[in-house]
Design a protein around this motif. Structure first.
Motif, PDB file in Angstrom:
ATOM      1  N   TYR A 168       3.943  -2.563  12.918  1.00 44.72           N
ATOM      2  CA  TYR A 168       4.768  -2.209  11.751  1.00 44.72           C
ATOM      3  C   TYR A 168       5.659  -0.997  12.012  1.00 44.72           C
ATOM      4  CZ  TYR A 168       2.316  -5.518   8.736  1.00 44.72           C
ATOM      5  OH  TYR A 168       1.815  -6.670   8.164  1.00 44.72           O
TER       6      TYR A 168
ATOM      7  N   HIS B  22     -10.768 -10.816   6.748  1.00 38.67           N
ATOM      8  CA  HIS B  22      -9.621  -9.968   6.392  1.00 38.67           C
ATOM      9  C   HIS B  22     -10.029  -9.172   5.141  1.00 38.67           C
ATOM     10  CE1 HIS B  22      -5.011  -9.648   6.951  1.00 38.67           C
ATOM     11  NE2 HIS B  22      -5.343  -8.727   6.066  1.00 38.67           N
ATOM     12  N   TRP B  23     -11.151  -8.477   5.282  1.00 35.10           N
ATOM     13  CA  TRP B  23     -11.560  -7.403   4.371  1.00 35.10           C
ATOM     14  C   TRP B  23     -12.370  -7.820   3.152  1.00 35.10           C
ATOM     15  CZ3 TRP B  23      -6.511  -3.947   4.066  1.00 35.10           C
ATOM     16  CH2 TRP B  23      -6.110  -3.608   5.363  1.00 35.10           C
TER      17      TRP B  23
ATOM     18  N   TRP C 227       4.670 -11.099   8.648  1.00 32.30           N
ATOM     19  CA  TRP C 227       3.925 -10.821   7.425  1.00 32.30           C
ATOM     20  C   TRP C 227       4.951 -10.672   6.325  1.00 32.30           C
ATOM     21  CZ3 TRP C 227      -1.052 -11.132   6.045  1.00 32.30           C
ATOM     22  CH2 TRP C 227      -1.347 -10.711   4.727  1.00 32.30           C
TER      23      TRP C 227
ATOM     24  N   GLU D  49      -0.789  -6.737  -2.597  1.00 34.26           N
ATOM     25  CA  GLU D  49      -0.740  -5.764  -1.500  1.00 34.26           C
ATOM     26  C   GLU D  49      -1.786  -4.666  -1.730  1.00 34.26           C
ATOM     27  OE1 GLU D  49       0.390  -5.895   1.433  1.00 34.26           O
ATOM     28  OE2 GLU D  49      -0.104  -3.813   1.859  1.00 34.26           O
ATOM     29  N   TRP D  50      -3.039  -5.068  -1.668  1.00 35.07           N
ATOM     30  CA  TRP D  50      -4.174  -4.156  -1.734  1.00 35.07           C
ATOM     31  C   TRP D  50      -4.046  -3.160  -2.891  1.00 35.07           C
ATOM     32  CZ3 TRP D  50      -7.376  -7.001   0.629  1.00 35.07           C
ATOM     33  CH2 TRP D  50      -6.997  -7.711   1.768  1.00 35.07           C
TER      34      TRP D  50
ATOM     35  N   GLU E 113       0.857  -9.753  13.120  1.00 32.10           N
ATOM     36  CA  GLU E 113       1.591  -9.409  11.897  1.00 32.10           C
ATOM     37  C   GLU E 113       2.737  -8.491  12.254  1.00 32.10           C
ATOM     38  OE1 GLU E 113      -0.547  -7.525   8.659  1.00 32.10           O
ATOM     39  OE2 GLU E 113      -2.192  -8.965   8.838  1.00 32.10           O
TER      40      GLU E 113
ATOM     41  N   MET F  43       0.841  -1.174   0.000  1.00 35.97           N
ATOM     42  CA  MET F  43       0.000   0.000   0.000  1.00 35.97           C
ATOM     43  C   MET F  43       0.880   1.228   0.000  1.00 35.97           C
ATOM     44  SD  MET F  43      -1.283  -0.295   3.909  1.00 35.97           S
ATOM     45  CE  MET F  43      -1.676  -2.011   3.593  1.00 35.97           C
TER      46      MET F  43
ATOM     47  N   MET G 248      -7.737  -5.858  11.657  1.00 33.06           N
ATOM     48  CA  MET G 248      -7.632  -4.395  11.606  1.00 33.06           C
ATOM     49  C   MET G 248      -8.977  -3.694  11.447  1.00 33.06           C
ATOM     50  SD  MET G 248      -4.284  -4.241   9.142  1.00 33.06           S
ATOM     51  CE  MET G 248      -4.100  -2.486   9.214  1.00 33.06           C
TER      52      MET G 248
ATOM     53  N   TYR H  63       6.228  -8.068   0.579  1.00 31.12           N
ATOM     54  CA  TYR H  63       6.409  -8.239   2.022  1.00 31.12           C
ATOM     55  C   TYR H  63       6.824  -9.667   2.382  1.00 31.12           C
ATOM     56  CZ  TYR H  63       4.422  -3.769   3.628  1.00 31.12           C
ATOM     57  OH  TYR H  63       4.210  -2.439   3.913  1.00 31.12           O
TER      58      TYR H  63
ATOM     59  N   ASN I 167      -3.356   3.029   7.701  1.00 32.01           N
ATOM     60  CA  ASN I 167      -3.609   1.611   7.764  1.00 32.01           C
ATOM     61  C   ASN I 167      -3.214   0.912   9.045  1.00 32.01           C
ATOM     62  OD1 ASN I 167      -4.137  -0.922   7.142  1.00 32.01           O
ATOM     63  ND2 ASN I 167      -2.608  -1.148   5.569  1.00 32.01           N
TER      64      ASN I 167
ATOM     65  N   GLN J 281      -5.461 -11.807  -0.572  1.00 28.77           N
ATOM     66  CA  GLN J 281      -4.101 -11.481  -0.987  1.00 28.77           C
ATOM     67  C   GLN J 281      -3.349 -12.659  -1.583  1.00 28.77           C
ATOM     68  OE1 GLN J 281      -3.366  -9.327   2.960  1.00 28.77           O
ATOM     69  NE2 GLN J 281      -2.203  -8.084   1.540  1.00 28.77           N
TER      70      GLN J 281
HETATM   71  C1  FCB Z   1      -1.454  -5.070   7.144  1.00 31.55           C
HETATM   72  C2  FCB Z   1      -2.558  -5.916   6.534  1.00 31.55           C
HETATM   73  C3  FCB Z   1      -2.007  -6.978   5.610  1.00 31.55           C
HETATM   74  C4  FCB Z   1      -0.890  -6.447   4.740  1.00 31.55           C
HETATM   75  C5  FCB Z   1       0.151  -5.745   5.579  1.00 31.55           C
HETATM   76  C6  FCB Z   1       1.328  -5.205   4.784  1.00 31.55           C
HETATM   77  O1  FCB Z   1      -1.930  -3.872   7.568  1.00 31.55           O
HETATM   78  O2  FCB Z   1      -3.294  -6.579   7.528  1.00 31.55           O
HETATM   79  O3  FCB Z   1      -3.077  -7.488   4.877  1.00 31.55           O
HETATM   80  O4  FCB Z   1      -1.408  -5.611   3.786  1.00 31.55           O
HETATM   81  O5  FCB Z   1      -0.448  -4.693   6.255  1.00 31.55           O
END
Ligand code: FCB
Length: 515
Positions: free
Chosen positions: A335, A162-163, A465, A472-473, A416, A1, A207, A481, A9, A61
């Motif tokens: 992160y 997961h979205w 992760w 990646e979205w 993650e 992203m 999330m 990643y 995020n 993903q």
């Molecule tokens: C997190 C998401 C995961 C991935 C990582 C990089 O926020 O949960 O799906 O996109 O970021």
């Protein structure tokens, strides 16, 4: 992203009590120097013998097979198929083809000495339109996946959402529609009934702050709505759904334990002014602990300036009992960190406040937040990853200790943690992938996690992760990643040097200096 998206995020929501300013100030201000782990600290780091080393993925993903075996469209299918949403015009139609290649991917997890596999189930594979009878082919698929995971001696960790919301439920109003809490509980009951013999570790949402805010508050993810009122309603529906699904899972499976997979990023006040310290507490309550507080205490933390907007959220009498869910353990991602300042009454401008996560724009409630009034910015004092995120090892220590203090020392799982670097196979290294920066990232962060465990935090698992590069979205395949490199042309996997390093760690529970 991209940087802007990640800024919003990896912040999750929820929280309860405002942290006393003194506690925040003592760990956070001033950010004199960037604490990085020293080689002796890395070499001294030890993890408990039964520590659960793991890797994570998410259905949209990695799976691909977007319209096979009865699966219907999710909001991510719809969004990725639309023009102008995803870099490169990429989609998750094939992704890592994990739907077909799961056996080899699980064999890889085993070869890498992994003890836990965090994956998610695609709701529209189980209930193609989000309600009603389950799709047997979808259930059978996940039963086969679970059998492989268990045969490999790996613990399955299932995220229910997961979205990838069934598009049909978005057509009925999406998460702002309170009815979704009940539909989600029905889905949870199906999973726990059908898979509860194989899965004992469940997390309802990945999330929750992020997908409600991105999807409904600012519209940078599907369903692409930028309406602050919708965001507030979605927050509350998801919180009700968390509680309802907790009870549905427990009722269907006596072996089940239920926790979470929140996004969290420790917030540090920009200055030691009272206003910035109070803004940091609001940020923490909104982005880190909103749903955790709701579950454990049956009420929302004070994330707002003035009266909380409970009417706009759609809160009804008795909802406290529905929200409440005594989670068995607490899971969250790490992160990077954020620097927080008070937004005062200033007029927002996304251009001049790049990195602001929730902006003030009083008078305009469309996609802007008049309630929380903080600016959250990702600093760049430390090195940046290829996703533009600052590497800040110390943050995991501060975050884990803060959550331990605030929530009475729960069992913690890191759900993650990872970084994007674009290293590729290198001929002069025999086709291997020397990705030293990723190894350094994990070594630094894990030495800080070991310090938190040494100082009493009950952390029992860490999921990197990700098992492999994936979709990646909105960045599509332009960000990697993975601890395993994927050639998306032929689905070849090559374990990166960081993946080999991590597998050695999983076998020995000892950090090695990255080389
Ligand atoms: C997190 C998401 C995961 C991935 C990582 C990089 O926020 O949960 O799906 O996109 O970021």
């Amino acid at each position: 992203m991209n940087r802007r998206k990640f800024l919003t995020n990896s912040l999750a929501a929820a929280g309860s009590a405002i942290i006393p300013p003194a506690a925040l100030a003592s760990t956070t201000f001033p950010p004199e120097s960037l604490p990085q782990s020293s080689p002796p600290q890395i070499e001294a780091a030890r993890f408990p013998n039964d520590f659960l080393w793991g890797m994570a993925t998410a259905s949209y993903q990695v799976e691909g097979a977007w319209n096979l075996d009865g699966k219907d469209e999710s909001i991510w299918d719809r969004y990725a198929h639309g023009v102008g949403h995803i870099k490169g015009g990429d989609t998750g139609d094939t992704a890592c083809d994990h739907y077909h290649l799961f056996k080899q991917d699980i064999a890889l997890l085993k070869r890498l000495n992994q003890k836990s596999y965090r994956f998610s189930i695609s709701w529209p594979r189980i209930q193609p339109t989000g309600t009603g009878a389950p799709n047997q082919k979808g259930l059978d698929h996940y039963k086969r996946v679970m059998d492989s995971v268990l045969e490999a001696g790996i613990r399955p960790f299932c995220t229910l959402y997961h979205w990838d919301l069934p598009q049909a439920l978005e057509d009925r109003g999406g998460w702002p529609n309170r009815d979704l809490a009940g539909y989600f509980a029905d889905y949870a009951a199906i999973l726990a009934n059908e898979l509860g013999d194989r899965i004992t570790v469940w997390a309802p949402f990945n999330m929750p702050w992020a997908f409600t805010y991105y999807g409904y508050g600012i519209g940078i993810h599907p369903p692409n709505r930028a309406n602050f009122g919708d965001f507030l309603k979605a927050l509350h529906t998801v919180s009700l759904a968390q509680g309802e699904s907790f009870r549905a899972i427990k009722a269907a499976s006596s072996k089940a334990t239920v926790g979470s997979a929140y996004s969290m990023a420790p917030g540090y006040p920009k200055t030691n002014s009272e206003a910035d310290i109070a803004a940091t507490a609001r940020y923490h309550a909104m982005n880190n602990t909103f749903f955790l507080h709701a579950a454990l205490k049956g009420e929302y933390p004070n994330a707002f300036v003035g009266e909380p907007p409970y009417d706009r959220m759609g809160v009804k009498p008795g909802d406290d009992k529905i929200m409440r869910a005594p989670l068995d353990w607490v899971g969250f991602h790490y992160y990077t960190r954020r620097i927080i300042s008070d937004a005062g009454g200033a007029k927002s401008s996304s251009a001049s406040h790049f990195g602001t996560e929730i902006e003030v724009d009083s008078g305009d409630t469309n996609g802007r937040d008049p309630y929380t009034r903080f600016h959250a910015v990702m600093p760049s004092e430390g090195p940046l990853t290829h996703a533009g995120l600052e590497v800040y090892p110390r943050g995991i220590y501060d975050l884990v200790m803060q959550i331990s203090r605030e929530f009475n020392h729960p069992a913690i799982e890191i759900t993650e943690c990872g970084c994007c670097y674009m290293d590729t196979p290198y001929e002069k290294a025999g086709g291997n992938i020397p990705d030293l920066r990723r190894t350094q990232f994990f070594a630094g962060i894990l030495s800080e996690l070991a310090r938190a465990i040494h100082d009493g935090a009950k952390v029992r698992a860490f999921h990197a992760w990700s098992l492999m590069d994936n979709f990646e979205w909105t960045d599509g395949y332009s960000q990697r990643y993975g601890l395993t490199w994927v050639d998306f042309r032929d689905q070849k996997r090559i374990v990166k040097d960081s993946g080999l390093w991590y597998s050695n760690l999983a076998a020995t529970n000892k950090l090695q200096l990255p080389a």
